[in-house]
Design an enzyme around this catalytic site. Sequence first.
Site, PDB file in Angstrom:
ATOM      1  N   GLY A  68       0.845  -1.208   0.000  1.00 23.59           N
ATOM      2  CA  GLY A  68       0.000   0.000   0.000  1.00 23.59           C
ATOM      3  C   GLY A  68       0.872   1.247   0.000  1.00 23.59           C
ATOM      4  N   SER A  70       1.788   3.111  -2.363  1.00 20.95           N
ATOM      5  CA  SER A  70       1.616   4.050  -3.481  1.00 20.95           C
ATOM      6  C   SER A  70       0.694   5.206  -3.145  1.00 20.95           C
ATOM      7  CB  SER A  70       1.081   3.301  -4.702  1.00 20.95           C
ATOM      8  OG  SER A  70      -0.230   2.848  -4.447  1.00 20.95           O
ATOM      9  N   GLY A  72      -1.572   7.526   0.292  1.00 28.31           N
ATOM     10  CA  GLY A  72      -1.919   7.753   1.700  1.00 28.31           C
ATOM     11  C   GLY A  72      -0.781   7.504   2.667  1.00 28.31           C
ATOM     12  N   ARG A  93      -1.463  -2.308  -6.399  1.00 33.18           N
ATOM     13  CA  ARG A  93      -1.920  -2.845  -7.692  1.00 33.18           C
ATOM     14  C   ARG A  93      -1.674  -1.883  -8.857  1.00 33.18           C
ATOM     15  NH1 ARG A  93      -7.816  -3.822  -5.468  1.00 33.18           N
ATOM     16  NH2 ARG A  93      -7.206  -1.723  -4.827  1.00 33.18           N
ATOM     17  N   LYS A  97       0.404   4.857 -10.050  1.00 37.16           N
ATOM     18  CA  LYS A  97       0.620   5.459  -8.722  1.00 37.16           C
ATOM     19  C   LYS A  97       1.959   4.989  -8.138  1.00 37.16           C
ATOM     20  CE  LYS A  97      -3.321   4.193  -6.749  1.00 37.16           C
ATOM     21  NZ  LYS A  97      -4.212   4.034  -5.588  1.00 37.16           N
ATOM     22  N   LEU A 124      -2.421  -8.192  -3.308  1.00 38.20           N
ATOM     23  CA  LEU A 124      -1.961  -8.965  -2.141  1.00 38.20           C
ATOM     24  C   LEU A 124      -3.065  -9.794  -1.492  1.00 38.20           C
ATOM     25  CD1 LEU A 124       0.321  -6.156  -0.722  1.00 38.20           C
ATOM     26  CD2 LEU A 124       1.026  -8.151  -2.051  1.00 38.20           C
ATOM     27  N   TYR A 226     -15.480  -3.368   8.322  1.00 38.70           N
ATOM     28  CA  TYR A 226     -14.052  -3.046   8.433  1.00 38.70           C
ATOM     29  C   TYR A 226     -13.443  -3.446   9.778  1.00 38.70           C
ATOM     30  CZ  TYR A 226     -10.183   0.497   8.631  1.00 38.70           C
ATOM     31  OH  TYR A 226      -8.996   1.170   8.760  1.00 38.70           O
ATOM     32  N   LYS A 230      -9.843  -5.556  11.077  1.00 38.36           N
ATOM     33  CA  LYS A 230      -8.739  -4.900  11.790  1.00 38.36           C
ATOM     34  C   LYS A 230      -8.514  -5.591  13.135  1.00 38.36           C
ATOM     35  CE  LYS A 230      -7.289  -1.565   9.019  1.00 38.36           C
ATOM     36  NZ  LYS A 230      -5.981  -1.698   8.347  1.00 38.36           N
ATOM     37  N   ILE A 274      -7.069   9.241   8.737  1.00 38.25           N
ATOM     38  CA  ILE A 274      -5.917   9.749   7.971  1.00 38.25           C
ATOM     39  C   ILE A 274      -6.474  10.453   6.733  1.00 38.25           C
ATOM     40  CG2 ILE A 274      -3.758   9.139   6.808  1.00 38.25           C
ATOM     41  CD1 ILE A 274      -3.951   6.380   8.247  1.00 38.25           C
TER      42      ILE A 274
HETATM   43  N1  LIG Z   1      -7.677   6.556   6.047  1.00 41.16           N
HETATM   44  C1  LIG Z   1      -7.999   6.370   7.317  1.00 41.16           C
HETATM   45  O1  LIG Z   1      -8.757   7.139   7.887  1.00 41.16           O
HETATM   46  C2  LIG Z   1      -7.424   5.222   8.072  1.00 41.16           C
HETATM   47  C3  LIG Z   1      -6.745   4.193   7.453  1.00 41.16           C
HETATM   48  N2  LIG Z   1      -6.218   3.179   8.184  1.00 41.16           N
HETATM   49  C4  LIG Z   1      -5.476   2.105   7.537  1.00 41.16           C
HETATM   50  O2  LIG Z   1      -4.214   2.633   7.144  1.00 41.16           O
HETATM   51  C5  LIG Z   1      -3.794   2.022   5.926  1.00 41.16           C
HETATM   52  C6  LIG Z   1      -3.554   3.088   4.880  1.00 41.16           C
HETATM   53  O3  LIG Z   1      -4.754   3.768   4.644  1.00 41.16           O
HETATM   54  P1  LIG Z   1      -4.837   5.035   3.667  1.00 41.16           P
HETATM   55  O4  LIG Z   1      -3.698   5.938   3.928  1.00 41.16           O
HETATM   56  O5  LIG Z   1      -6.223   5.563   3.788  1.00 41.16           O
HETATM   57  O6  LIG Z   1      -4.596   4.355   2.274  1.00 41.16           O
HETATM   58  P2  LIG Z   1      -5.201   4.653   0.813  1.00 41.16           P
HETATM   59  O7  LIG Z   1      -6.577   4.112   0.699  1.00 41.16           O
HETATM   60  O8  LIG Z   1      -5.013   6.075   0.496  1.00 41.16           O
HETATM   61  O9  LIG Z   1      -4.217   3.721  -0.037  1.00 41.16           O
HETATM   62  C7  LIG Z   1      -4.346   2.347   0.060  1.00 41.16           C
HETATM   63  C8  LIG Z   1      -3.139   1.670  -0.549  1.00 41.16           C
HETATM   64  O10 LIG Z   1      -3.309   0.250  -0.511  1.00 41.16           O
HETATM   65  C9  LIG Z   1      -3.189  -0.277  -1.820  1.00 41.16           C
HETATM   66  N3  LIG Z   1      -4.034  -1.471  -1.942  1.00 41.16           N
HETATM   67  C10 LIG Z   1      -5.366  -1.556  -1.734  1.00 41.16           C
HETATM   68  N4  LIG Z   1      -5.792  -2.796  -1.951  1.00 41.16           N
HETATM   69  C11 LIG Z   1      -4.713  -3.534  -2.300  1.00 41.16           C
HETATM   70  C12 LIG Z   1      -4.518  -4.878  -2.678  1.00 41.16           C
HETATM   71  N5  LIG Z   1      -5.538  -5.733  -2.751  1.00 41.16           N
HETATM   72  N6  LIG Z   1      -3.274  -5.297  -2.987  1.00 41.16           N
HETATM   73  C13 LIG Z   1      -2.241  -4.432  -2.941  1.00 41.16           C
HETATM   74  N7  LIG Z   1      -2.368  -3.158  -2.595  1.00 41.16           N
HETATM   75  C14 LIG Z   1      -3.589  -2.697  -2.294  1.00 41.16           C
HETATM   76  C15 LIG Z   1      -3.598   0.896  -2.720  1.00 41.16           C
HETATM   77  O11 LIG Z   1      -3.127   0.831  -4.039  1.00 41.16           O
HETATM   78  P3  LIG Z   1      -3.982   0.120  -5.235  1.00 41.16           P
HETATM   79  O12 LIG Z   1      -5.403   0.497  -5.031  1.00 41.16           O
HETATM   80  O13 LIG Z   1      -3.375   0.653  -6.473  1.00 41.16           O
HETATM   81  O14 LIG Z   1      -3.735  -1.338  -5.064  1.00 41.16           O
HETATM   82  C16 LIG Z   1      -2.922   2.042  -1.983  1.00 41.16           C
HETATM   83  O15 LIG Z   1      -1.545   2.057  -2.248  1.00 41.16           O
HETATM   84  C17 LIG Z   1      -4.894   1.024   5.564  1.00 41.16           C
HETATM   85  O16 LIG Z   1      -4.559  -0.239   6.070  1.00 41.16           O
HETATM   86  C18 LIG Z   1      -6.108   1.577   6.282  1.00 41.16           C
HETATM   87  O17 LIG Z   1      -7.069   0.574   6.560  1.00 41.16           O
HETATM   88  C19 LIG Z   1      -6.331   3.138   9.539  1.00 41.16           C
HETATM   89  C20 LIG Z   1      -6.975   4.135  10.202  1.00 41.16           C
HETATM   90  C21 LIG Z   1      -7.598   5.231   9.521  1.00 41.16           C
HETATM   91  C1  LIG Z   2     -11.134  11.051  25.440  1.00 38.86           C
HETATM   92  C2  LIG Z   2     -11.458   9.805  24.705  1.00 38.86           C
HETATM   93  C3  LIG Z   2     -12.813   9.711  24.139  1.00 38.86           C
HETATM   94  C4  LIG Z   2     -12.937   8.574  23.207  1.00 38.86           C
HETATM   95  C5  LIG Z   2     -14.129   8.695  22.323  1.00 38.86           C
HETATM   96  C6  LIG Z   2     -14.205   7.641  21.285  1.00 38.86           C
HETATM   97  C7  LIG Z   2     -14.606   8.228  19.977  1.00 38.86           C
HETATM   98  C8  LIG Z   2     -14.435   7.302  18.830  1.00 38.86           C
HETATM   99  C9  LIG Z   2     -13.720   7.937  17.671  1.00 38.86           C
HETATM  100  C10 LIG Z   2     -13.593   6.958  16.557  1.00 38.86           C
HETATM  101  C11 LIG Z   2     -12.495   7.307  15.641  1.00 38.86           C
HETATM  102  C12 LIG Z   2     -12.295   6.253  14.619  1.00 38.86           C
HETATM  103  C13 LIG Z   2     -11.149   6.569  13.718  1.00 38.86           C
HETATM  104  C14 LIG Z   2     -10.865   5.398  12.840  1.00 38.86           C
HETATM  105  C15 LIG Z   2     -10.510   5.743  11.455  1.00 38.86           C
HETATM  106  C16 LIG Z   2     -10.577   4.571  10.541  1.00 38.86           C
HETATM  107  O1  LIG Z   2     -10.007   3.548  10.746  1.00 38.86           O
HETATM  108  C17 LIG Z   2     -11.452   4.759   9.387  1.00 38.86           C
HETATM  109  N1  LIG Z   2     -11.330   6.056   8.843  1.00 38.86           N
HETATM  110  C18 LIG Z   2     -11.257   3.702   8.359  1.00 38.86           C
HETATM  111  O2  LIG Z   2     -10.337   4.015   7.405  1.00 38.86           O
END
Ligand SMILES: NC(=O)C1=CN([C@@H]2O[C@H](COP(=O)(O)OP(=O)(O)OC[C@H]3O[C@@H](n4cnc5c(N)ncnc54)[C@H](OP(=O)(O)O)[C@@H]3O)[C@@H](O)[C@H]2O)C=CC1
Ligand SMILES: CCCCCCCCCCCCCCCC(=O)[C@@H](N)CO
Length: 383
Positions: A68, A70, A72, A93, A97, A124, A226, A230, A274
């Site tokens: 991943g 490429s 975020g 994939r 990117k 993957l 989701y 996780k 994020i």
């Molecule tokens: N965004 C959020 O709010 C949060 C995200 N996370 C976790 O953090 C990680 C990064 O998230 P984020 O920054 O949003 O990422 P993005 O969604 O912006 O990017 C995801 C990356 O994963 C790759 N990817 C997705 N599916 C596959 C696959 N099947 N095989 C290989 N590569 C794959 C994508 O490339 P491509 O599609 O080209 O394959 C891309 O590079 C993730 O695990 C996410 O669940 C955790 C908390 C919060």
């Molecule tokens: C003082 C403490 C109080 C605690 C309050 C609890 C509130 C819950 C906040 C939930 C936040 C979830 C973020 C997850 C993001 C994520 O994984 C998704 N964006 C998927 O990508």
Amino acid sequence: MDPRELIAHFHLPQLLSFLHSSYSNTSTPILGASALLCTIILYTIAKMFGFGSQNEFNVEGQTVVITGGSDGMGKAVALELSAKGANVVVVARTVSKLVTAVDEMKAKAANIFKQKFHYISADLTDPVECERVIAEVTTWNSGAAPDIVWCCAGFSRPGYFVDVPIQDHRQQMDTIYWTAANTAHATLRNWLNPVPPSGQMKTPRRHLIFTCSTLAFVPIAGYSPYSPAKAAIRSLSDTLSQEIEMYNGAYTQRHRSDAPAADVKIHTVFPMGILSPGFDNEQKTKPELTKKLEEADKPQTPSEVAQISIRALERGEYLITTNFVGSVMKGTALGPSPKNSIVGDTMLSWLSNLVFLQVIPDLRSKAFAWGKQNGLPGSTPAS
Ligand SMILES: NC(=O)C1=CN([C@@H]2O[C@H](COP(=O)(O)OP(=O)(O)OC[C@H]3O[C@@H](n4cnc5c(N)ncnc54)[C@H](OP(=O)(O)O)[C@@H]3O)[C@@H](O)[C@H]2O)C=CC1
Ligand SMILES: CCCCCCCCCCCCCCCC(=O)[C@@H](N)CO
């Protein structure tokens, strides 16, 4: 506050005379106990900020694979590690990117003449592809296995449990859990391969890092496709962190019997929101109630999340959170996971468990009030 300002306002003689006057009437056991408590607290705080400890995650000259990588957070991690002198392979994939990510890493490199960068396009969710990735990286790396593998691939498809088609639930398990488990399986099969004493070389500690979410700790309505995937990663991480000790124990005897080529450490990062392309995408299907329930979350930029996570790895942490609310969410669910600091994590869990006595009923009552006010999703609200 700037630490220098703190020091400027700190008058040692006054403090000493204050301490002297307040303690002059106190008995020796109380004084002793207070001194001990202060020492423990100061030690814990110093540890939390990484004072006096060595860098447990030195990436200079190391070869890192980032799935991943490429977009975020994964891409932000790739850029940070490139700036710290690592050789980096990004895996995802979409080729276009990946090419951009490699160009950006080159621009950020600490020493472009020493470092090398590569990308591999792979889905993957397929375990055979994960085996190919590790084999290809090893060939590219002159026959040496990667030193660090960081699983970042994944995206979230929020929605109410019954509204999301069952195949989408399964697909979330594939992209979240199975991309991580397949990568870990292929990596550890390579790393833990027995090497005879004659074949042992001086190899630095290796790191396998998972990327989870604080949703693995705390339920939020609308994330049922989701969060379970996780939570499964968290369970895998805890189990592996124990199982790996058997291999690490064998590694200490590498001079006299077959053992892995290096010591291995497992870590898992639990970000909050994020601000990534993935996040923009998930906002499109996210129920309004879910947005309301996660109001306490102030999403961070990918580079903030990457930098904070890397600093925690440098301190040698195991379960890593990226901000205060995230730490409180971890604190309530720490349970049997290995701790970063016995005192710090124990105090955190006491605090969090008190906070969550109120938080969970509050989240449930907000969901109840939402239904009462708005009716079923998609239906016309009562007038
Ligand atoms: N965004 C959020 O709010 C949060 C995200 N996370 C976790 O953090 C990680 C990064 O998230 P984020 O920054 O949003 O990422 P993005 O969604 O912006 O990017 C995801 C990356 O994963 C790759 N990817 C997705 N599916 C596959 C696959 N099947 N095989 C290989 N590569 C794959 C994508 O490339 P491509 O599609 O080209 O394959 C891309 O590079 C993730 O695990 C996410 O669940 C955790 C908390 C919060
Ligand atoms: C003082 C403490 C109080 C605690 C309050 C609890 C509130 C819950 C906040 C939930 C936040 C979830 C973020 C997850 C993001 C994520 O994984 C998704 N964006 C998927 O990508």
